[in-house]
Design a protein around this motif. Structure first.
Motif, short mmCIF file in Angstrom:
data_model
loop_
_atom_site.label_atom_id
_atom_site.label_comp_id
_atom_site.label_asym_id
_atom_site.label_seq_id
_atom_site.Cartn_x
_atom_site.Cartn_y
_atom_site.Cartn_z
N THR A 1 -34.04 -16.77 44.93
CA THR A 1 -34.52 -16.74 46.31
C THR A 1 -33.81 -17.79 47.16
OG1 THR A 1 -36.67 -15.91 45.61
CG2 THR A 1 -36.58 -17.03 47.74
N TYR B 1 -35.82 -11.44 46.22
CA TYR B 1 -36.91 -11.78 45.30
C TYR B 1 -36.35 -12.28 43.97
CZ TYR B 1 -39.79 -9.35 48.69
OH TYR B 1 -40.43 -8.98 49.85
N VAL C 1 -35.60 -11.57 52.34
CA VAL C 1 -35.79 -12.34 51.12
C VAL C 1 -35.10 -11.65 49.95
CG1 VAL C 1 -37.54 -13.17 49.50
CG2 VAL C 1 -38.00 -13.21 51.97
#
Length: 894
Positions: A667, A261, A259
């Motif tokens: 994201t 962020y 991911v």
């Protein structure tokens, strides 16, 4: 909200009569009614409580009908019907009558005795024998369609007749090569069935069945490819069979992608600057104001619930809980949306700066109030703290699954993540409170502890998201993994109890055996998103197979062209395969959930097709939920409508979900891999991507996409490093349901530092560029952008003879506001595009002609219905019975 008012009892028959309704196909005149309940052998009885009282107005008093169809003529002279008034809440009909099909028309049966109307018992009716393939009951003066008719039995009258069973092999599905698929066939017969068998009909490899002669079995496959399996039952002339298709695929990559962020970032895009600004200066402040109100009559339950819960925990006098049990959800969503909005660079815009100042002050006010409502053990839900203790005794009770304990807790946990990134970890108040809450759940639920799952999913995906985040912030030896394990436990429990199952909340079977998307669409996508997380984290093959099956079923059988889901035929949920009416539900929250699900699939499979899909949902189904000025929204998003947006809703569960999803731009735009970064969205922006080959990388995009296909990217690593940049190559055909003409995919060109790359390497839909990167290196690409005419699969009856228009990722609508008759057909003349900077905040229009030669104008779907005066709350019904004034699908006039 659904409340249980009756028990479920299986019919007990003491006589020897043979009920042939079990092999009939039920149907009826009502819309959105599950008529399969008429012959499921389950009858309902009222609770032993006083009947309901009150002057509920009868909704309609009209003739309704239900019908059984058999594959071959049957002989009968007796039926039995079971009426159930739902504890007095539904009136029984005044009368009914039986008719049979004589080959030309439905005619009344003769010499009837019976027609009883006694509640909660079988009412027998006899008549002269008939032989027919169709039997119908007409019901007079009924309330709520055929709802009070709970069961309808039809008895065979001739002993010599034999009827083949109904055999249903099951739904099509996917399975991982090293995994097994769970077969659960259905065999319906009025008499015992012999000779049940599974066989492989086609496929490239061998199939091994765990029990070839049982309808419930498993199958494993020796090679990838497409297989057909067949279930047969009966013998000789009274045999039946049914087949299902299985797609066997290799398992995903050993390691999921990581991911990126959401942290502070800058937007430089005509479209996204406008949309982000309206959310920041209008929509989120409006949500704050509504949540701060204590006098709402619609959509109650804001910060006042937290204030009263805090009083209760301090032992002070306090008020009652307001609104739904899940009303905490939109408070937590709005906290997360504020955190994301504060990470958007205002670039000196005074309106944005003023709105962001209001958000900072709101967070300063709200956070202590929210934390004061957290119980000493970490549990947080104001509806529980302020509950009626005579009805709600303790946490996590099986009969209180509808109280949304995990749903509200999950949103709180997720809000803590973006608050942490907003403050760069300097303010850990929400983060620590979220850990305390998650630890409370871990301490009480799990193997050897309480067995439980929530009626509305959200905690599952929140726990995985938070577990990953805790591990990333505190190191892999932190206790983030305990949260991920709990998420799997919650999912594993769903459907594990055969006596407590329903499609509505995806508990109809264990999640590892779910292959078709059913039930409430938001609950479903949150469930599937959490399952995709667990599949990626644990490499559980059964989870991987189920997740791929569910994805395939949604995208290729239950997916709207605008990226929305949920036809609304069931309660806010999915209909059957290919049942995609244009008066759809397409709840905004289900679009958020679908984006989450597609994103998780992208992480697991490193494949750009999942980003193609979440881009489609984002630009169409979700982006258009908010008005252009950001002051009103749509809860549901039908493809044809005459309804205006509104300011608030009796169930405002989407109000914070929309901005918290759309503003998480970093994201969605980038993901990280071990060897580089992946570019999933094309948005003019400046975004920092951490930990790429041992360095942080600033990515700067300059583009007018989706109006133009030209994209410039500047790659700015802090240190010169060798790594790979994977650039998504969009494919506009995202679903087998829809065929666009012309096909638009691939790249027109791609270059690095001005040097064109001929025949770039494409892997899983990404152009692969590996080199040593230094600050200022540039990638220039051009995507093909053409107007496309899109037609639907013939199985989608609602779109037969119609065409939709598309440009890039954007679907287009035609509207009566542009002085055109949208019921006409479109001509086959060429279509053109035109930039209109002064129209609907700046859009590219599609221009053409109707079949009669008059001019046709189409606007992006996200700008639809912005010239209709909004209302405070929704009008009754999604279309109010009016002709649509805006539609995606246009009659094909060729």
């Amino acid at each position: 909200m659904l409340f249980a008012v009756c028990f479920r009892l299986h019919a007990q028959q003491a006589d020897t009569r043979i009920n042939i309704s079990v092999i009939a196909n039920p149907s009826g005149s009502g819309r959105g009614v599950d008529y399969n309940r008429l012959n499921d052998g389950i009858m309902l009885v009222n609770r032993k409580t006083p009947p309901r009282t009150g002057a509920r107005q009868v909704q309609y008093l009209v003739k309704q009908w239900v019908q059984y169809d058999w594959k071959q003529p049957v002989s009968t002279k007796e039926i039995a019907v079971y009426w159930h008034n739902n504890n007095g809440s539904i009136r029984l009909p005044q009368s009914y009558r039986v008719q049979y099909w004589d080959g030309t028309a439905f005619v009344p049966v003769k010499n009837v005795t019976g027609y009883g109307l006694v509640n909660d018992q079988l009412n027998n009716t006899s008549f002269d024998e008939v032989k027919t393939s169709k039997l119908r009951i007409e019901i007079d003066s009924t309330d709520r369609a055929s709802t009070p008719l709970a069961e309808w039995l039809v008895y065979k009258s001739k002993s010599g007749e034999e009827y083949p069973p109904i055999v249903i092999a099951g739904v099509d599905r996917d399975v991982m090569l090293d995994g097994k698929t769970y077969l659960s066939g259905v065999i319906k017969s009025p008499t015992p069935v012999q000779n049940i068998a599974w066989t492989k009909t086609s496929g490239p490899g061998d199939v091994t069945f765990s029990n070839i002669n049982a309808k419930d079995a498993t199958a494993v496959f020796s090679a990838p490819g497409n297989y057909t399996l067949t279930l047969s039952a009966g013998k000789g002339a009274v045999s039946s069979f049914s087949s299902l298709n299985v797609k066997v695929t290799p398992q995903p990559s050993a390691k999921r992608l990581d991911v990126v962020y959401t942290r502070r970032y800058k937007i430089n895009s005509k479209l996204w600057n406008d949309r982000a600004k309206t959310m920041i200066i209008n929509w989120i402040p409006w949500c704050i104001d509504e949540i701060n109100r204590s006098d709402l009559s619609t959509g109650q339950g804001g910060i006042d619930n937290f204030i009263e819960a805090g009083k209760a925990l301090r032992g002070e006098s306090h008020g009652k809980h307001k609104g739904y049990v899940f009303s905490n959800a939109w408070v937590h969503q709005t906290v997360e949306a504020m955190c994301e909005a504060l990470m958007v660079d205002a670039q000196g815009d005074p309106q944005i700066l003023a709105a962001q100042d209001k958000m900072r002050k709101t967070l300063d006010q709200w956070i202590p109030i929210i934390l004061a409502a957290q119980e000493p053990d970490g549990y947080l839900q104001t509806a529980y703290t302020l509950r009626d203790t005579s009805r709600w005794h303790e946490h996590w009770e099986a009969n209180n699954r509808g109280n949304h304990e995990g749903y509200t807790a999950g949103y709180f946990i997720e809000s803590a993540i973006n608050h942490y990134t907003l403050t760069e970890g300097k303010d850990k108040r929400l983060y620590n409170a979220a850990k305390k809450l998650a630890d409370c759940w871990v301490a009480n639920i799990g193997p050897g502890k309480k067995v439980w799952y929530d009626g509305h999913q959200e905690m599952e995906q929140a726990l995985v998201r938070f577990g990953r985040f805790v591990n990333d912030m505190e190191g892999p030896k932190s206790h983030g993994n305990s949260y991920i394990k709990l998420a799997k436990f919650l999912l594993d429990n769903r459907g594990s109890d055969p006596t407590d199952r329903t499609e509505y909340d995806q508990s109809q079977v264990p999640v590892q055996q779910q292959y078709e998307a059913v039930g409430h669409a938001v609950r479903a996508t949150y469930n599937y998103s959490g399952m995709a997380d667990i599949a990626a984290e644990t490499k559980d093959v059964d989870y991987q197979s189920a997740v791929m099956s569910l994805w395939d079923n949604i995208v290729n059988k239950k997916y709207y062209i605008n990226g929305g889901i949920g036809s609304g035929e069931t309660s806010e949920g999915f209909g059957g395969n290919y049942s995609l009416r244009n008066n759809a539900y397409c709840e905004a929250c289900s679009s958020c959930g679908l984006i989450f699900f597609e994103y998780k699939m992208n992480l697991a499979y490193h494949n750009a097709k999942y980003a193609d899909l979440y881009e489609e949902t984002m630009y169409n189904a979700l982006l258009g939920s908010l008005s252009l000025d950001g002051k009103d929204y749509f809860y549901d998003n039908p493809l044809e409508s005459s309804t205006a947006r509104y300011g608030w809703h009796v169930c405002p569960c989407c109000v914070g979900n929309i901005p918290r999803t759309l503003l998480m731009m970093p994201t969605w735009t980038y993901v990280r891999g071990d060897d580089g970064l992946y570019v999933n969205l094309f948005v003019g922006s400046t975004i920092k991507v951490d930990k790429i080959a041992g360095t942080n990388v600033e990515m700067v995009q300059k583009t007018d996409y989706p109006w133009s296909g030209k994209v410039n990217m500047t790659v700015n690593p802090e240190k010169p490093k060798e790594f790979t940049v994977y650039v998504r190559v969009p494919n506009r055909q995202t679903s087998q349901l829809y065929t666009p003409i012309p096909q638009v995919k691939g790249l027109k060109s791609i270059a690095v530092n001005g040097k064109r790359i001929i025949n770039p390497k494409i892997i899983n839909g990404y152009a692969v560029i590996r080199r040593s990167w230094k600050k200022g290196d540039q990638i220039d690409l051009e995507l093909p952008m053409e107007v496309q005419r899109v037609t639907a699969d013939n199985k989608v009856k609602a779109d037969s003879g119609k065409v939709a228009l598309r440009y890039g990722p954007l679907l287009y609508n035609v509207e009566t506001a542009d002085s055109q008759d949208i019921t006409k057909g479109i001509s086959n003349q060429p279509l053109s595009i035109k930039w209109r900077g002064d129209f609907l905040n700046g859009i590219m229009t599609i221009n053409g002609t109707w079949a009669d030669g008059s001019p046709l104008l189409a606007i992006p779907n996200y700008t639809r219905l912005n010239r209709v005066k909004p209302t405070a709350v929704p009008d009754e019904g999604r279309s109010g019975g009016k002709l649509p004034i805006s539609t995606i699908w246009i009659k094909n006039g060729q």
